[in-house]
Design an enzyme around this catalytic site. Structure first.
Site, short mmCIF file in Angstrom:
data_model
loop_
_atom_site.label_atom_id
_atom_site.label_comp_id
_atom_site.label_asym_id
_atom_site.label_seq_id
_atom_site.Cartn_x
_atom_site.Cartn_y
_atom_site.Cartn_z
N LYS A 81 0.81 -1.23 0.00
CA LYS A 81 0.00 0.00 0.00
C LYS A 81 0.84 1.28 0.00
O LYS A 81 0.49 2.25 -0.66
CB LYS A 81 -0.96 0.01 1.19
CG LYS A 81 -2.06 -1.05 1.08
CD LYS A 81 -3.04 -0.98 2.24
CE LYS A 81 -4.06 -2.10 2.16
NZ LYS A 81 -5.10 -2.01 3.18
N ASP A 123 -10.07 2.37 2.40
CA ASP A 123 -10.27 1.75 3.72
C ASP A 123 -11.01 2.72 4.64
O ASP A 123 -11.79 2.31 5.51
CB ASP A 123 -8.92 1.40 4.36
CG ASP A 123 -8.26 0.20 3.69
OD1 ASP A 123 -8.99 -0.66 3.15
OD2 ASP A 123 -7.02 0.12 3.70
#
Ligand code: ATR
Length: 305
Positions: A81, A123
């Site tokens: 990420k 997220d």
């Protein structure tokens, strides 16, 4: 063309179809193909979503050559990420959302019509959308939020509550300095006007007594991991307790919270909701997180995958 692994079945890939995938190293049993596959069927979309093991040293080449793979974009999971954020920042500095910039980590990548790379961190949306759906009466104003853990998942969740405009956020972490650093970093990055601070885990009993919301962002309590050893007795009766762990679906933390009559927010919903913006980017339909989809995932988890 890279060698495609496992789930990339040729028959899943008619030439006209839009394609996306999840990448990680190792990729293991990612549930993203199950989620996106459900939506592709539900909306009758001629598309495909697979999974792909990409080693850290292959990541840049992979992201810079999505069209070569016939991909409209991808989801990014551990450990890529942060590296994916840096690659997109280099390739197209305008292609990052403000939230992705603040978090310096992305989980959703797509190409625009000109073929330029874009990325977001969904997220945050995933956690907050599920939180709002689970506790519809909850309002951010005046709330005191206590977050356990200061890793990648904590970054997204703290950012979500800061954006929502809560009054106080305390990050409690085993390594206390990391909690202070994260609180200060995100407060500045998101221009958070409330109070943000770090603490050690030993302060939990006092912190719990003043918390309206408690969130576990560590993997403690997950099957195969150590337990999250916490006594919720000091927590106010009307508090909300959330856990990002979803294997098991009902963690010991959520069970303890439920037994005290607290509102609970489980970890599975975050996984489902974080997938929504990516699907919309790649396939053009904003998909719904249905009860049927949730049951599909629950069955998979219960089978012990
Ligand atoms: P992720 O990116 O998935 O959030 P991470 O960055 O490894 O994962 O963060 C894991 C979090 O769980 C950290 O806050 C970690 O605490 P430290 O910063 O002190 O390492 C916390 N954690 C992991 N194992 C723990 C344990 N046994 N007891 C307490 N906290 C733990």
């Amino acid at each position: 063309m890279h060698e495609l692994q496992g789930v990339f079945m040729p028959e899943e890939y008619p030439h006209s179809a839009q394609k996306a995938c999840v990448i990680g190293w190792p990729i293991g049993h990612s549930r993203s193909p199950m989620i996106h596959g459900y939506w592709l069927r539900r909306y009758g979309i001629d598309g495909a979503y697979g999974k792909r093991a990409v080693q850290p040293e292959e990541l840049e080449d992979f992201l810079l050559n999505l069209p070569r793979e016939g991909l409209a974009g991808c989801n990014i999971t551990v450990p890529h990420k942060e590296a994916a954020f840096r690659i997109v920042e280099q390739a197209n500095p305008q292609g990052l959302t403000p939230l992705a910039r603040a978090l310096a980590a992305v989980n959703t990548v797509w190409l625009d019509e000109a073929g330029m790379l874009h990325a977001d961190n969904t997220d945050v949306h995933g956690f907050m959308a599920h939180f709002a759906a689970s506790v519809p009466a909850w309002r951010a104003a005046g709330q005191r939020v206590l977050v356990i853990g200061a890793g990648g998942a904590a970054r997204a969740i703290v950012a979500g509550f800061m954006q929502a405009g809560v009054a106080h956020i305390t990050i409690a972490n085993r390594t206390e300095e990391k909690a202070h650093a994260l609180a200060a970093e995100l407060q500045q990055a998101l221009d958070f006007r409330g109070n943000a601070k770090g603490a050690g885990l030993e302060a939990l009993p006092q912190l719990l007594a003043r918390a309206d919301v408690l969130v576990n962002t560590t993997t403690l309590g997950m099957t195969g991991q150590p337990a999250l050893d916490i006594d919720l007795a000091p927590l106010p009766d009307d508090a909300v307790v959330a856990d990002i762990v979803y294997v098991p679906l009902k963690t010991a933390l959520l069970q303890q919270a439920e037994a005290r009559g607290a509102h609970t927010v489980d970890g599975l919903g975050m996984l489902l909701h974080q997938a929504v913006p990516g699907f919309e980017r790649w396939f053009g339909v904003r998909p719904e997180v249905t009860g049927e989809l949730r049951r599909l995932l629950e069955a998979d988890i219960e089978q012990g995958h």
